[in-house]
Design an enzyme around this catalytic site. Structure first.
Site, mmCIF file in Angstrom:
data_model
loop_
_atom_site.group_PDB
_atom_site.id
_atom_site.type_symbol
_atom_site.label_atom_id
_atom_site.label_comp_id
_atom_site.label_asym_id
_atom_site.label_seq_id
_atom_site.Cartn_x
_atom_site.Cartn_y
_atom_site.Cartn_z
ATOM 1 N N HIS A 181 0.716 -1.097 -0.169
ATOM 2 C CA HIS A 181 0.059 -0.138 -0.030
ATOM 3 C C HIS A 181 0.815 1.179 -0.001
ATOM 4 O O HIS A 181 0.430 2.308 0.483
ATOM 5 C CB HIS A 181 -0.959 -0.019 0.991
ATOM 6 N N SER A 302 15.357 21.798 -15.595
ATOM 7 C CA SER A 302 14.050 22.440 -15.789
ATOM 8 C C SER A 302 14.601 23.925 -16.313
ATOM 9 O O SER A 302 15.732 24.295 -16.398
ATOM 10 C CB SER A 302 13.530 22.702 -14.365
ATOM 11 N N LYS A 308 16.579 21.936 -10.384
ATOM 12 C CA LYS A 308 15.962 20.638 -10.611
ATOM 13 C C LYS A 308 16.813 19.603 -11.419
ATOM 14 O O LYS A 308 17.610 19.735 -12.372
ATOM 15 C CB LYS A 308 14.803 20.830 -11.663
ATOM 16 N N GLU A 315 10.086 8.884 -16.520
ATOM 17 C CA GLU A 315 8.560 9.265 -16.895
ATOM 18 C C GLU A 315 8.194 8.823 -18.292
ATOM 19 O O GLU A 315 7.202 8.447 -18.468
ATOM 20 C CB GLU A 315 8.513 10.885 -16.648
#
Ligand code: ARG
Length: 484
Positions: A181, A302, A308, A315
């Site tokens: 979970h 970024s 970043k 992704e």
């Protein structure tokens, strides 16, 4: 200019082209019974050359095998056979060198090749299509293509397994929290977690192998749908093209795309495994987790936030599963309700297939890249594994083993001790013995041995369990099962 007006300009182009075409005798290969050329729109919806040129290798080797067989069977002369084969080889080189002029009006790879063959060797080219149809031809080409795609994917998946195993080997005793979970559940070893993916990719490879065996039969000679009256030898093309047998029903042979459905199902499953791995990579390199750091080679910056480091490759590997699943849906729907035998709907089998292969290939490559030079933050993993009272199950097990308390009861006692630790804002092993005794008076000092995450993982020696010793054993096993 709005999109709307530019698209109406596009339709004007079609109108103009259609007017200039009127009454011109058709020049297509099948044009004999027609009075005019197809409309530009007809040509565009019909044409597949923009994508099926990718089948040129398969198309040409299958044509060579067919021509050889025709000559061997005296359906064409030996000289004609040689002439055709020489021409086909030349076309192969032209395409390889990018010197081939693919034409939309010639519809597909089969007619582009045949038409060029006619330019090179003249009317003899017309004999190549004896005892064959584009229907058995395209099915043959596509089987050969998928067979090769499978062997490429298998090789890459094996490489990914190897990198995962190497990383697992370096982390047989690296402790991290195992989750259920997405809540801290029990301490596990990182090597053990990585081996879970080795298993998944192993199953994907065995599914691919299975699919490859089933698809490896030869449709050539089924012709349009009914077979042929020419005395062909289907065994000889089967052997030449490394198929295991000729197909046994010509109607099925030209309309069957099960192998595309199967390949795309397996690709979808594999892409889901890739996506789950990628998702974990994304989570693990977040600031909140900070378990791993991807190398600069596999991180992106970024355009606005200078600090970043984004895991874009992970992704995208996660995101691309969408289009692969989409292609599977697409072929299922194309085939659903399609009557036997060939219908042009079947031409819609290719783009999704090619796109899925390309997507899956680059995703596997990206995972290989990310895994190969990732940095593991062992301290952070260890620290996290202690949070959330992850050894509460070990405590319950200890009560069963040492104090002979039934598990259901020990589960409750352990739960009450966790509640106490929570109240005192400390971890289980930080509670004094008296606190344990306040809940179950028979608990003694030995209990502290099982409360450490190190001892917890060490104790999980069941076959396939998380103990470093067992993980090492399963690494050896995995090398033997998957990498030899
Ligand atoms: N380009 C076609 C395809 O991909 C080849 C088969 C054409 N057959 C036909 N009967 N028109 O399916």
């Amino acid at each position: 200019r709005s999109t709307l007006s530019s698209s109406s300009a596009a339709s004007d182009v079609y109108k103009r082209q259609d007017i200039t075409r009127e009454n011109k005798q058709s020049s297509t290969i099948w044009g004999g019974r027609f009075n005019s050329k197809p409309s530009a729109i007809m040509e565009e919806i019909n044409s597949s050359i923009s994508f099926d040129k990718r089948l040129f290798h398969e198309d040409i080797i299958a044509s060579i095998a067919h021509a050889q067989m025709l000559a061997k069977q005296n359906i064409i002369s030996k000289g004609e056979g040689l002439k055709i084969i020489k021409g086909l080889k030349r076309i192969y080189k032209e395409i390889e060198k990018g010197k081939f002029n693919f034409k939309t009006e010639l519809e597909d790879i089969h007619m582009n090749v045949e038409s060029r063959l006619k330019e090179i060797i003249g009317d003899t080219a017309g004999k190549l299509h004896t005892a064959r149809s584009r229907n058995d031809q395209v099915s043959t080409d596509l089987r050969l293509w998928v067979r090769n795609a499978i062997s490429i994917l298998d090789k890459e998946l094996k490489e990914l397994q190897k990198r995962l195993i190497v990383l697992a080997e370096r982390n047989t005793s690296t402790i991290m929290p195992g989750f259920t979970h997405l809540q801290n559940a029990q301490p596990i070893t990182f090597g053990h977690h990585l081996l879970a993916y080795v298993e998944m990719f192993g199953r994907d490879r065995s599914r691919l192998l299975d699919c490859s065996k089933r698809l490896n039969i030869n449709p050539l000679g089924s012709a349009a749908l009914a077979g042929t009256a020419f005395p062909i030898d289907r065994q000889s093309t089967t052997k030449e093209l490394n198929f295991t047998a000729p197909t046994t029903n010509s109607i099925d042979a030209v309309s069957d795309r099960d192998f595309v459905m199967e390949f795309l199902s397996i690709s979808a499953i594999t892409s889901i495994h890739i996506s789950r791995l990628s998702e974990e990579i994304v989570i693990w390199c977040s600031d909140q987790f900070n378990f791993i750091k991807l190398s600069d080679k596999f991180s992106t910056g970024s355009s606005i936030m200078p600090q970043k480091r984004n895991p874009d490759a992970a992704e995208l590997a996660r995101g691309k599963s969408g289009r692969i699943i989409g292609s599977l849906m697409s072929i299922l729907v194309v085939l659903k309700g399609l009557p036997l035998s060939y219908s042009k709907d079947l031409q819609e089998d290719k783009e999704g297939l090619f796109d899925s292969f390309d997507s899956l290939y680059i995703c596997i490559k990206a995972c290989i890249g990310m895994i190969s030079d990732v940095t593991i933050n062992k301290e952070k993993m260890l620290e996290a594994s202690k949070q959330g009272h992850t050894t509460a199950t070990d405590l319950a097990d200890w009560l069963v083993k040492e104090l002979k308390i039934p598990f259901r009861k020990s589960h409750e006692i352990s739960g009450r001790i966790v509640k106490l630790a929570e109240k005192n804002n400390c971890l289980l092993h930080e509670l004094p013995l008296d606190s344990f005794k306040s809940i179950e008076k028979k608990i003694n000092n030995n209990v502290f041995k099982v409360l450490s995450v190190e001892n917890s993982v060490k104790s999980k020696t069941s076959y396939g369990g998380t103990s470093p010793k067992e993980v090492l054993k399963q690494i050896k096993n995995a090398r033997r099962r998957f990498l030899k």
